[in-house]
Design a protein around this motif. Structure first.
Motif, PDB file in Angstrom:
ATOM      1  N   TYR A   1      -4.596  -2.863 -17.710  1.00 19.97           N
ATOM      2  CA  TYR A   1      -3.480  -2.683 -18.640  1.00 19.97           C
ATOM      3  C   TYR A   1      -3.422  -1.262 -19.199  1.00 19.97           C
ATOM      4  O   TYR A   1      -2.345  -0.696 -19.371  1.00 19.97           O
ATOM      5  N   LEU A   2      -4.581  -0.690 -19.455  1.00 18.06           N
ATOM      6  CA  LEU A   2      -4.640   0.634 -20.089  1.00 18.06           C
ATOM      7  C   LEU A   2      -4.981   1.764 -19.112  1.00 18.06           C
ATOM      8  O   LEU A   2      -5.182   2.896 -19.532  1.00 18.06           O
ATOM      9  N   SER A   3      -5.017   1.469 -17.830  1.00 19.53           N
ATOM     10  CA  SER A   3      -5.557   2.417 -16.838  1.00 19.53           C
ATOM     11  C   SER A   3      -4.920   3.803 -16.848  1.00 19.53           C
ATOM     12  O   SER A   3      -5.615   4.787 -16.639  1.00 19.53           O
ATOM     13  N   ASP A   4      -3.653   3.924 -17.115  1.00 20.92           N
ATOM     14  CA  ASP A   4      -2.998   5.230 -17.030  1.00 20.92           C
ATOM     15  C   ASP A   4      -2.705   5.853 -18.397  1.00 20.92           C
ATOM     16  O   ASP A   4      -1.915   6.787 -18.497  1.00 20.92           O
ATOM     17  N   LEU A   5      -3.354   5.344 -19.441  1.00 22.14           N
ATOM     18  CA  LEU A   5      -3.097   5.857 -20.791  1.00 22.14           C
ATOM     19  C   LEU A   5      -4.262   6.675 -21.329  1.00 22.14           C
ATOM     20  O   LEU A   5      -5.416   6.403 -21.006  1.00 22.14           O
ATOM     21  N   GLU A   6      -3.928   7.619 -22.182  1.00 21.12           N
ATOM     22  CA  GLU A   6      -4.972   8.337 -22.906  1.00 21.12           C
ATOM     23  C   GLU A   6      -5.398   7.560 -24.142  1.00 21.12           C
ATOM     24  O   GLU A   6      -6.571   7.505 -24.472  1.00 21.12           O
ATOM     25  N   ALA A   7      -4.412   6.981 -24.838  1.00 23.08           N
ATOM     26  CA  ALA A   7      -4.705   6.244 -26.066  1.00 23.08           C
ATOM     27  C   ALA A   7      -3.906   4.951 -26.088  1.00 23.08           C
ATOM     28  O   ALA A   7      -2.848   4.851 -25.463  1.00 23.08           O
TER      29      ALA A   7
ATOM     30  N   ILE B   1     -10.058  -8.951 -29.456  1.00 23.35           N
ATOM     31  CA  ILE B   1      -8.835  -8.899 -28.644  1.00 23.35           C
ATOM     32  C   ILE B   1      -8.673 -10.040 -27.648  1.00 23.35           C
ATOM     33  O   ILE B   1      -7.573 -10.245 -27.133  1.00 23.35           O
ATOM     34  N   GLU B   2      -9.725 -10.770 -27.348  1.00 21.10           N
ATOM     35  CA  GLU B   2      -9.677 -11.922 -26.432  1.00 21.10           C
ATOM     36  C   GLU B   2      -9.034 -11.590 -25.081  1.00 21.10           C
ATOM     37  O   GLU B   2      -8.227 -12.369 -24.561  1.00 21.10           O
ATOM     38  N   ILE B   3      -9.385 -10.443 -24.547  1.00 16.47           N
ATOM     39  CA  ILE B   3      -8.922 -10.024 -23.229  1.00 16.47           C
ATOM     40  C   ILE B   3     -10.157  -9.713 -22.392  1.00 16.47           C
ATOM     41  O   ILE B   3     -11.125  -9.129 -22.901  1.00 16.47           O
ATOM     42  N   GLU B   4     -10.124 -10.082 -21.129  1.00 17.31           N
ATOM     43  CA  GLU B   4     -11.238  -9.772 -20.248  1.00 17.31           C
ATOM     44  C   GLU B   4     -11.272  -8.262 -19.995  1.00 17.31           C
ATOM     45  O   GLU B   4     -10.239  -7.593 -19.973  1.00 17.31           O
ATOM     46  N   LYS B   5     -12.458  -7.733 -19.793  1.00 15.57           N
ATOM     47  CA  LYS B   5     -12.646  -6.295 -19.627  1.00 15.57           C
ATOM     48  C   LYS B   5     -11.825  -5.742 -18.456  1.00 15.57           C
ATOM     49  O   LYS B   5     -11.174  -4.702 -18.576  1.00 15.57           O
ATOM     50  N   ALA B   6     -11.838  -6.428 -17.328  1.00 12.62           N
ATOM     51  CA  ALA B   6     -11.096  -5.944 -16.152  1.00 12.62           C
ATOM     52  C   ALA B   6      -9.586  -5.923 -16.421  1.00 12.62           C
ATOM     53  O   ALA B   6      -8.900  -4.964 -16.064  1.00 12.62           O
ATOM     54  N   ALA B   7      -9.071  -6.968 -17.048  1.00 11.05           N
ATOM     55  CA  ALA B   7      -7.638  -7.027 -17.352  1.00 11.05           C
ATOM     56  C   ALA B   7      -7.251  -5.924 -18.338  1.00 11.05           C
ATOM     57  O   ALA B   7      -6.196  -5.289 -18.193  1.00 11.05           O
ATOM     58  N   LEU B   8      -8.099  -5.686 -19.315  1.00  4.83           N
ATOM     59  CA  LEU B   8      -7.847  -4.608 -20.269  1.00  4.83           C
ATOM     60  C   LEU B   8      -7.823  -3.261 -19.551  1.00  4.83           C
ATOM     61  O   LEU B   8      -6.941  -2.438 -19.784  1.00  4.83           O
ATOM     62  N   GLY B   9      -8.786  -3.050 -18.664  1.00  2.00           N
ATOM     63  CA  GLY B   9      -8.839  -1.802 -17.910  1.00  2.00           C
ATOM     64  C   GLY B   9      -7.583  -1.582 -17.081  1.00  2.00           C
ATOM     65  O   GLY B   9      -7.039  -0.472 -17.037  1.00  2.00           O
TER      66      GLY B   9
ATOM     67  N   SER C   1      -8.860   6.172 -28.074  1.00  2.00           N
ATOM     68  CA  SER C   1      -8.682   6.515 -26.667  1.00  2.00           C
ATOM     69  C   SER C   1      -8.819   5.226 -25.859  1.00  2.00           C
ATOM     70  O   SER C   1      -9.571   4.315 -26.224  1.00  2.00           O
ATOM     71  N   ALA C   2      -8.074   5.135 -24.777  1.00  2.00           N
ATOM     72  CA  ALA C   2      -8.043   3.912 -23.972  1.00  2.00           C
ATOM     73  C   ALA C   2      -9.428   3.514 -23.475  1.00  2.00           C
ATOM     74  O   ALA C   2      -9.747   2.327 -23.406  1.00  2.00           O
ATOM     75  N   ASP C   3     -10.257   4.496 -23.180  1.00  2.00           N
ATOM     76  CA  ASP C   3     -11.589   4.180 -22.649  1.00  2.00           C
ATOM     77  C   ASP C   3     -12.555   3.665 -23.717  1.00  2.00           C
ATOM     78  O   ASP C   3     -13.641   3.200 -23.393  1.00  2.00           O
ATOM     79  N   ARG C   4     -12.162   3.685 -24.981  1.00  2.42           N
ATOM     80  CA  ARG C   4     -13.028   3.183 -26.054  1.00  2.42           C
ATOM     81  C   ARG C   4     -12.611   1.807 -26.580  1.00  2.42           C
ATOM     82  O   ARG C   4     -13.334   1.187 -27.359  1.00  2.42           O
TER      83      ARG C   4
END
Length: 152
Positions: A84-90, A74-82, A62-65
């Motif tokens: 990128y995945l904001s509108d996805l379930e998985a 993954i070498e991505i900052e938490k905010a950028a990841l959030g 799931s995107a939130d996990r």
């Protein structure tokens, strides 16, 4: 052989090839068997296929996990990841191993002229013919350099 041309931002392409990024986050990605070869196309400013990696597996958490499960890979900052995945379930997490940086990348120009393909926005499947041409282009660069040095 199963192979995919994967477009990756330069920062992430270089991290994959350095072995510090072992998982690639995608909003979606089709099922692919373990061992699929990933040809890594690094977008602007590199604009070249820089090397390969092998697909170990695809996880679909799931995107939130994603952050809690993969933050060290993954070498991505938490905010950028959030964002990128904001509108996805998985998400699709491509677990990667056996990264190999080519000594002689294949340029965008050579992709266009030699393979008659444009780099994909995300990914595209490669045929055995594409793979053969890519490998020949990669080798041609090495041969051209050795010939020019020998003739100097």
């Amino acid at each position: 052989m199963t192979a995919v041309l994967l477009s990756v931002r330069p920062r992430y392409a270089h991290a994959i090839l350095a072995g510090t990024k072992t998982a690639e986050v995608r909003r979606r990605f089709p099922h692919q068997p373990p061992g699929t070869t990933l040809y890594l196309y690094s977008s602007t400013p590199d604009r070249a296929v820089l090397g390969t990696a092998q697909l170990d597996a695809i996880d679909r958490p799931s995107a939130d996990r994603v952050w809690n499960l993969y933050r060290d890979q993954i070498e991505i900052e938490k905010a950028a990841l959030g964002d990128y995945l904001s509108d996805l379930e998985a998400a699709a997490i491509l677990r990667i191993n056996n990264a190999s940086r080519w000594n002689h990348p294949v340029s965008l120009r050579d992709l266009r002229l030699g393979l008659a393909i444009e780099p994909p926005q995300s990914f595209r499947y490669l045929t055995d013919e594409h793979i053969g041409i890519l490998e020949a282009l990669r080798g041609r660069e090495a041969n051209a350099l050795s010939c020019s040095v020998a003739g100097a």
